[in-house]
Structure formats: C-alpha cells, structure tokens
Design an enzyme around this catalytic site. Structure first.
Site, PDB file in Angstrom:
ATOM      1  N   LYS A 187       0.742  -1.359   0.269  1.00 28.94           N
ATOM      2  CA  LYS A 187       0.284  -0.003   0.349  1.00 28.94           C
ATOM      3  C   LYS A 187       1.185   1.386  -0.126  1.00 28.94           C
ATOM      4  O   LYS A 187       1.814   1.359   0.662  1.00 28.94           O
ATOM      5  CB  LYS A 187      -0.791   0.149   1.069  1.00 28.94           C
ATOM      6  N   GLU A 232      -9.020  12.146  12.797  1.00 28.59           N
ATOM      7  CA  GLU A 232      -7.734  11.308  13.181  1.00 28.59           C
ATOM      8  C   GLU A 232      -6.292  11.194  14.639  1.00 28.59           C
ATOM      9  O   GLU A 232      -6.167  11.829  13.711  1.00 28.59           O
ATOM     10  CB  GLU A 232      -7.259  10.620  12.089  1.00 28.59           C
TER      11      GLU A 232
END
Length: 433
Positions: A187, A232
């Site tokens: 990723k 976040e």
C-alpha cells in the site's frame, strides 16, 4: 537540526481558574491564530513567549529532549491540575524527514482553555528576559490573569482554489498500482494539492469557526499557519492512559439522500479492499505502540465513522504507558502510520518521494499540544491548509491544501481522485466566500 538556545530558557507559568466562559475562537488572533478546539475542550493561545524549531529525521526525538529541558527548568504555579494546565506548547511537525518545512513547538504568552465545565487561563513569561519581573501575572477580581478583549470579527472575502497537476496524480496512482502488482509494496498513500490566495487582512477566525461548528468529531486547529480539522487522533496521553483512533477506508457522503448515503456506508463496511487497507493501518499503529505500552486493546471490529463529508472505517485503541514516555516520543514512534504513508513504511515513503511532485510540508505530519508532564494530544494533520507568509506589497498569502488516499491492489485512479475531492471539501467549504 534544532534551532533553540543551547541552555533551556527559564519560563514561569501561572494558571488560575476562570469564572466565565469566554469564546475561545473569538479570542484568537485574526491573522495568526493559535487554536486547539473540539466541542467542550480546547484552548486558544495569544502571543508567543518561546519558539523551538526542528528538522530532519530526529525532529521528534530532538523536540522531546528540548521540551523536557524547558519543562525541568520552568517554574509552574498550577493549582488547577487538569489536562492542559500549567506550561503548554502547541506544535506542528513535517511529514517527511527531508521536508523543507520547519517543525515547531510554540509556547504562547497567554493560554485560555477549557475542559468540559471548567475554564482557566495560564500566563507564561520568560524569567531570563530583562524586561520580565518575578511578580505574578496581573489579576482580575478572581485572581486570574486578565483576558485580552476579543477583536471584532473582520472581513472574509474567501479563497477560490485551483487544482494542481490532476493528470500527474492519476498517472501516479496507475504507476503505484503497477508497482504493487510487481510486489514492491502492499500500500502507498498518494496525495494531491490545490492552491489559492488569501487577501491581506482576512480574518482566519471565520474558517476556524466554520470547521469547529461543522466538524464536531474533529479537532479544529491552527498552529503556525496550519489550519484545519482532523478526524484522526494520532495519540492522546494523559496520566499514563494512552488512546488513539485509526482511520483508513473512505466513502463520500450523500447527505441529500438517506438511502444513497446508507448504501455508501454499507459498501465501505463490506468492501474487502477497504477492510484490507484498514487492517494495514491498524497493524502499523499496534506495532509502533507495542514497545511503549501495556494492556493494548482495540475495537473488536472497525466501525463506520460519519463525518459531514465522508464515511471512514475507524478503530479505537487504548493502552497504559509501560514507561514514562512523553506524548512527543509516542508521536515519533507512530509517525508515519500506514494511514498516511503505506506498507511497508520505508518502501512506501520512498515511493511517495518519487510519485508525488511536491513536498508535503506539514500535511499528514502531526499537530497538537504537550504540557510540562509530557502529557498531550496529537492528531494527524489532515483536512488542512498551510498559509504562507504575507507577500511583499500586497500582503496576500498563499493557501495550499492537500488530500490523499491509500492505493492498494485494484485501486481505480478515478475513484481515488473522487476520494480526494471529498477529503478536500472541509477546507474548500471553510475557506469559501
């Protein structure tokens, strides 16, 4: 590199409770705001007593060392003793080790703050400043430092943004998918930028208030020209308790249609690709925290987090400190997470340097606060824009906002582009006319 005094400056911090409930955003400097705000918690800084600057791969460790020295040398009068009382610095750190953007810790002259139903004010001065005195801060009738008057709300002409190099972003996604298929990494997070210009004299409290009122589940922040609202939490460390929230996996919201919005949420929760990406992100945080904590626990399953612009897959983590690490040391251990870099981290960061045609600066770095005990709260710098210095003559300031998405096997470039549009919406709406 650390640009600060070789000997820690001596600071004197005095905290006193407030009887009233001032408007934190209203107290912020209209052109250089310093803010940390979410619901019934937060603070606003006014003025600047001390600035510590860092860069390079050891910036987090250097900041932790420097701050520990400042805290040990400080005199602190704090009968309130709540998270964020006493000596506090706000900070923002660059994403990349080689970034040209400075990472900074800034100690405000005055800090006005709240924690639920309690309010306080802290005044900080340099004891080694010849102009300073050893007297306590000026007091109002309650014994607290006198609050400055909030400036009247000024003009807000707004910012129109233009996208940069969209074709380059799409090509980068295609190249990343090809490298993933070849086994280079699993990723990588690729970002793109938009750019605008803010006229001189614009009151930045306007977009900050919009963000704070619309994104209630996010920390709205302004530190050294970095303005945004992040969903976040990278790390929160108070009194030995540690918590974090991991977000990875996204779908755009459709609030105008309830059924369509529910389908977007359900597609996110059932998507094998999004669950796979989310698992990468959670594992990177668990691995980084493990040497520093004990009793680490996570949500049993990722849950859909609803924000005004997007759905996210989210996992909450909790733990206890296994050693007396400061919040900054935990930030250094965690950064960069798979949510903003990729997996494996070193290969992903190297690919970002190749495939992104710009320096991210502080975007996807860390922003937050730390106190004298080493406690603090830090988020990943997302849904944000960096303002440049005023231009000679006009006084206008460049505004650059970035957003990215996790690229894994099977990622579609057009879908990833659409995800960045959704993630940029908080900034484009907040800065609109």
């Amino acid at each position: 590199m650390v640009k600060s005094d070789s000997k820690a400056p001596r600071l004197h911090a005095v905290t006193r409770l407030l009887d009233g409930a001032p408007d934190l955003i209203g107290l912020a400097d209209p052109e250089q705001p310093m803010l940390w705000h979410r619901g019934d918690r937060g603070c606003v800084g006014v003025g600047e007593v001390l600035r510590l600057s860092f860069s390079g791969p050891d910036r987090f460790a250097a900041a932790a060392r420097s701050w520990r020295g400042v805290a040990e040398a400080a005199r602190i009068d704090d009968p309130v003793r709540l998270p964020g009382t006493g000596l506090v610095a706000l900070g923002t750190f660059a994403f990349d080790d080689a970034s040209g953007a400075e990472s900074v810790l800034v100690v405000p002259r005055l800090l006005v703050a709240r924690h639920r139903d309690r309010w306080w004010v802290t005044e900080i001065r340099r004891v080694d400043d010849p102009a300073a005195t050893d007297a306590p801060p000026p007091a109002d009738g309650t014994g607290a430092a006198a609050l400055p008057a909030a400036a009247p709300e000024g003009s807000w002409p707004g910012v129109g943004f233009a996208a940069e190099a969209v074709d380059d972003y799409l090509s980068g996604v295609r190249e990343a998918v090809g490298r993933i298929d070849d086994g280079a990494f699993e990723k990588v997070v690729l970002a793109r930028r938009i750019r605008g210009e803010l006229p001189a004299g614009s009151d930045l409290r306007v977009p900050l208030r919009r963000l704070a009122e619309r994104y209630l589940d996010c920390w709205t922040f302004a530190v050294d020209g970095l303005v945004g609202a992040s969903p976040e939490t990278l790390i929160r460390s108070t009194g030995g308790a540690v918590s974090a929230r991991v977000l990875a996996g996204t779908r755009g919201r459709h609030p105008e249609g309830e059924a369509r919005d529910a389908r977007a949420r359900d597609e996110l929760v059932t998507s094998a690709k999004e669950q796979h990406e989310h698992a990468f992100a959670v594992q990177s945080v668990v691995t980084a925290l493990a040497p520093h904590v004990r009793d680490l626990s996570t949500s049993e399953e990722p849950f859909p987090l609803r924000l005004p612009n997007v759905w996210h897959l989210a996992t909450d983590l909790g733990a206890s400190l296994d050693e007396r690490s400061s919040a900054l040391e935990l930030v250094g251990a965690l950064h960069p997470t798979a949510a903003v870099a990729g997996t494996p981290t070193s290969a992903a960061v190297a690919a970002i340097a190749e495939l992104e045609p710009f320096d991210r600066g502080r975007y996807s770095g860390a922003v937050g606060w730390i106190d004298a005990a080493g406690d603090g709260e830090w988020v990943i710098a997302l849904r944000c824009a960096q303002l440049g210095d005023p231009q000679p003559g006009s006084g206008a300031r460049a505004v650059v906002a970035s957003a990215g998405g996790g690229i894994v096997a099977g990622s579609d470039p057009e879908h990833e582009l659409g995800e960045t549009v959704s993630k940029l919406r908080p900034v484009t709406e907040a800065f609109a006319a």
